[in-house]
Write a protein that holds these residues in place. Structure first.
Motif, PDB file in Angstrom:
ATOM      1  N   LEU A   1      27.025  88.853  -9.080  1.00 58.80           N
ATOM      2  CA  LEU A   1      27.047  89.918 -10.076  1.00 58.80           C
ATOM      3  C   LEU A   1      26.162  89.572 -11.273  1.00 58.80           C
ATOM      4  N   ILE A   2      26.288  88.320 -11.751  1.00 64.40           N
ATOM      5  CA  ILE A   2      25.508  87.825 -12.889  1.00 64.40           C
ATOM      6  C   ILE A   2      24.790  86.549 -12.461  1.00 64.40           C
ATOM      7  N   GLU A   3      23.500  86.446 -12.817  1.00 61.75           N
ATOM      8  CA  GLU A   3      22.736  85.229 -12.522  1.00 61.75           C
ATOM      9  C   GLU A   3      21.973  84.817 -13.769  1.00 61.75           C
ATOM     10  N   GLU A   4      21.768  83.524 -13.928  1.00 61.28           N
ATOM     11  CA  GLU A   4      21.000  83.079 -15.085  1.00 61.28           C
ATOM     12  C   GLU A   4      20.195  81.826 -14.776  1.00 61.28           C
ATOM     13  N   SER A   5      19.123  81.662 -15.530  1.00 68.06           N
ATOM     14  CA  SER A   5      18.272  80.485 -15.418  1.00 68.06           C
ATOM     15  C   SER A   5      17.882  80.034 -16.826  1.00 68.06           C
ATOM     16  N   PRO A   6      17.956  78.714 -17.060  1.00 68.80           N
ATOM     17  CA  PRO A   6      18.422  77.669 -16.149  1.00 68.80           C
ATOM     18  C   PRO A   6      19.944  77.673 -16.043  1.00 68.80           C
ATOM     19  N   ALA A   7      20.475  77.032 -15.006  1.00 70.15           N
ATOM     20  CA  ALA A   7      21.924  76.920 -14.854  1.00 70.15           C
ATOM     21  C   ALA A   7      22.482  76.143 -16.038  1.00 70.15           C
ATOM     22  N   PRO A   8      23.446  76.722 -16.758  1.00 68.65           N
ATOM     23  CA  PRO A   8      23.953  76.052 -17.959  1.00 68.65           C
ATOM     24  C   PRO A   8      24.854  74.864 -17.632  1.00 68.65           C
ATOM     25  N   GLY A   9      24.888  73.915 -18.557  1.00 67.57           N
ATOM     26  CA  GLY A   9      25.864  72.828 -18.473  1.00 67.57           C
ATOM     27  C   GLY A   9      25.553  71.720 -17.499  1.00 67.57           C
TER      28      GLY A   9
END
Length: 582
Positions: free
Chosen positions: A238-246
Motif C-alpha cells: 500500500l505504501i512504499e518508501e526509499s530509502p528504507a528507514p531505520g
C-alpha cells in the motif's frame, strides 16, 4: 537506439513506458483488449493494436498474438512492464526467436529467478541468507501439515510464478491448510497461468525491504538503493518508501552486496528487485522479481535516475549510465491509489467509472496514473488507478507533503485506498518506524470510516445498523447483511463496537455478489446445513478471490449458479434460512 517499441501491458505502467519512449525519441505501440479500446494507455501511445474481444485478461497473455502485433507494427523490441507476461520465460524466448529484443533479462534468468523455488537454490549458492521454506513445489495440503509440524505456524503458501500477493495465503493453523492451498493454486493459475506453489515460514515481526539492482551486457552490475514495502494488506503493498528507514549502514550495504552477488550469479541483465524480510539485525532472501517494480518511482526520485529509460538503453546494448552503488538523497514515499473500498479494513475491489479525477500538484509531488476523468476501472484487471509520490529532503517533509497531496486528491465515482494511506501516514507507529508486514492488518482500525454512513432502526425488538455498500462482507457474515444488537446491550442504538469486539451479523439470509466477477468455487449444495462464517462461494474479481460467507447458522436454499459463471454486482446467489435440517 530502437525506433519503435511495443508495450505488452496496459494501465499505469503502459502509460509510463510510452512517455519514456517519447522522451527517447522512440515510437510507442501498445496492445489492448476490446474492453480496453478507450483506455488511457491507448490514447497516450503513438499506435495501438486491438487483440480482439475474447476474455479480456487473456488477450494480454496471448504470446503469439502479442508477438504478431509487434512484427506487424514494425516494432524492434517489446517491453513487458510488470504483471502479465513480464516474468514468463517462454514469452522472452518467443520474443527473441522472432528476431525482437526483449526489454528485460534473458529467458534463462527469468526461469531461474522468476521461479521462486529455483531462486531459493540460487540464493544458497550465492551466499544469501534464507528463511526456512519447502525444498520444492508442494502438491497438496498434506505437505503443508508436514512443513507446519517441522517449522511451526504461521506458514505462507506462495505462487512460484508470480508476485503482487497473487496466489499467496497465510496459514495460521492446520485446519486452514486445505482451503488456503486450493485457493492459492486457483488464484496463481488465473493470474500467471501457472498454479505451482511452495511453502515458506512466516516471520511475524519482519519488515519487507527490497533492493533495486541493475546490470548491463558488458558485465556491470550495481545496486540502486533500497525500499521499504512493509505496509501491506492481503500481502499487497500500500505504501512504499526509499530509502528504507531505520536500517544501519552496515545492513544496507550487506543487503546491496548480497543482491549484486545474486544477480551476477545468474548472469542477470536489466532491472531487477531482490526482496528480503528483515527481522532485528538479520535479513533473509524472499524472492527476486525479474522486471520493473510498481514502486520504482521512489527509487528514481531519491537517486535522480530514469529506470525505464535505462531498461531500454541496456536492452539496446548500451552500458549502464548508473555508476557505482548510489547513495540516496532525501526521501520519497509512494501511496498506491487502488479502486478498493477500505471500510472495515476489507479493501474490497471497487471497479467503476471515474466521474472526476483531480491530481494535486506542488513541490516534490509526482503522479503516475493510468486513468483520467471519464475512464472506467474495469473488473477484469488489477485495481491500481495510479501512484501518488512525494519527495522531501527529510522523511518528515516527505510524509507531510504526501499527506497534503492525498487530502487534495479527488477520485469521484469510485472508492479508493487514499483514506487508508492517510491513516497510515498519520499513525504514530509509521512515523516512528515501528511497523512490520502484519502491522496494517493487526494494528490499524478502519471502523471510523464506517460509522458516519450507518443509521440505526428497531425492528421486532432488535436494533439494526443498516450498512452502506462498503459494509459488504463485514464481520465474516453474508454480503449485504445488516448488523444486529440485542435490546439493552451496551451497543444498542449507538452504532459502535463494545470493548472492540466485532459486531454480530444477521440478515435476511441473502448471499449477494459485492462486485462484478466470476464464480470460481462452490462449497455447498442446495439444502446443506452451514454455520455462520462458512465459505459458500468464492468470487474472483480483479484477479483476487473474495469469499462469500454464511451470515448465520442455517440451511442453504436453491441456486442455479455454476463455477465459471460471470455475475453482475449485487446478484443474489442463494438464500440461507435460519435453523437446522429436518
Amino acid at each position: 537506439m530502437f525506433s519503435k517499441v511495443l508495450i505488452a501491458n496496459r494501465g499505469e505502467i503502459a502509460t509510463r513506458i510510452a512517455r519514456s519512449c517519447k522522451q527517447l525519441g522512440i515510437t510507442s505501440v501498445v496492445i489492448h483488449s476490446e474492453a480496453d479500446a478507450h483506455s488511457m494507455h491507448v490514447r497516450v501511445a503513438d499506435q495501438a493494436v486491438n487483440l480482439g474481444d475474447g476474455p479480456a485478461a487473456d488477450n494480454y497473455l496471448n504470446i503469439q498474438a502479442v508477438i504478431k502485433a509487434a512484427l506487424d507494427s514494425g516494432a524492434q523490441a517489446i517491453h513487458p512492464g510488470y504483471g502479465f507476461l513480464s516474468e514468463n520465460a517462454e514469452f522472452a524466448e518467443a520474443v527473441q526467436a522472432a528476431g525482437l529484443a526483449f526489454i528485460g533479462p534473458t529467458a534463462e534468468a527469468i526461469r531461474t529467478m522468476g521461479g521462486k523455488i529455483e531462486a531459493r537454490k540460487v540464493a544458497v549458492d550465492a551466499r544469501v541468507p534464507l528463511a526456512p521454506g519447502s525444498d520444492g513445489p508442494i502438491d497438496s495440503a498434506d505437505d503443508v501439515e508436514a512443513f507446519g509440524e517441522l517449522h511451526g505456524y504461521p506458514v505462507l503458501v506462495k505462487a512460484s510464478a508470480g508476485g503482487g500477493g497473487r496466489g499467496m495465503r497465510r496459514i495460521n493453523s492446520l485446519p486452514e491448510a486445505r482451503e488456503a492451498f486450493d485457493s492459492a493454486v486457483r488464484e496463481a493459475t488465473a493470474a500467471f497461468g501457472n498454479g505451482e506453489v511452495y511453502l515458506e515460514r512466516y516471520l511475524t515481526r519482519a519488515r519487507h525491504v527490497e533492493v533495486q539492482v541493475f546490470a548491463d551486457k558488458h558485465g556491470n552490475t550495481v545496486y540502486v538503493g533500497d525500499r521499504d514495502c512493509s505496509v501491506q494488506r492481503r500481502h499487497q503493498k500500500l505504501i512504499e518508501e526509499s530509502p528504507a528507514p531505520g536500517l544501519s549502514n552496515q545492513m544496507r550495504q550487506a543487503m546491496g552486496e548480497a543482491s549484486v552477488r545474486l544477480a551476477k550469479h545468474v548472469g542477470y541483465v536489466g532491472a531487477g528487485t531482490v526482496e528480503f524480510m528483515v527481522e532485528d539485525d538479520k535479513f533473509y532472501f524472499l524472492e527476486m522479481n525479474t522486471r520493473i517494480q510498481v514502486e520504482h518511482p521512489v527509487t528514481e526520485m531519491v537517486h535522480q535516475v530514469d529506470l525505464i529509460s535505462e531498461q531500454i538503453r541496456v536492452a539496446f546494448g548500451e552500458p549502464l549510465s548508473i555508476e557505482g552503488n548510489l547513495v540516496a538523497t532525501g526521501v520519497a514515499i509512494e501511496a498506491r491509489i487502488n479502486a478498493e473500498d477500505v471500510a472495515g479494513g476489507l479493501f474490497l475491489p471497487a471497479p467503476g467509472k471515474i466521474d472526476n479525477l483531480v491530481i494535486p500538484t506542488g513541490e516534490g509531488l509526482r503522479f503516475d496514473g493510468g486513468y483520467a476523468s471519464g475512464d472506467t476501472v474495469l473488473p477484469f484487471y488489477d485495481s491500481l488507478v495510479g501512484k501518488l509520490i512525494a519527495y522531501g529532503p527529510t522523511r518528515e517533509v516527505a510524509i507531510e507533503r504526501l499527506l497534503g497531496a492525498l487530502r487534495e486528491l479527488k477520485v469521484d465515482g469510485i472508492e479508493t485506498t487514499a483514506p487508508a494511506s492517510i491513516k497510515v501516514l498519520s499513525h504514530e507507529d509509521f512515523r516512528n518506524v515501528e511497523f512490520s508486514t502484519l502491522w496494517l492488518e493487526n494494528s490499524v482500525s478502519f471502523e471510523e470510516e464506517e460509522e458516519a454512513d450507518r443509521s440505526n432502526v428497531e425492528f421486532g425488538g432488535r436494533y439494526f445498523i443498516i450498512p452502506t455498500f462498503s459494509d459488504y462482507g463485514t464481520g465474516g457474515g453474508g454480503y449485504g447483511a445488516a448488523v444486529a444488537q440485542e435490546p439493552g446491550s451496551a451497543q444498542a442504538g449507538s452504532g459502535r463496537k463494545a470493548g472492540g469486539a466485532k459486531r454480530a451479523v444477521v440478515s435476511d439470509g441473502s448471499i449477494k455478489t459485492p462486485m462484478q466477477g466470476t464464480i470460481v468455487k462452490i462449497n455447498v449444495e442446495p439444502g446443506a446445513e452451514v454455520s455462520r462464517g462458512d465459505v459458500l462461494f468464492v468470487l474472483e474479481a480483479m484477479k483476487m478471490e473474495n469469499p462469500l460467507k454464511a451470515p448465520f447458522d442455517g440451511i442453504v436454499g436453491d441456486f442455479e449458479v455454476q463455477v465459471g459463471d460471470s455475475m453482475a454486482a449485487k446478484t443474489v446467489l442463494t438464500q440461507v434460512t435460519a435453523g437446522v435440517a429436518a
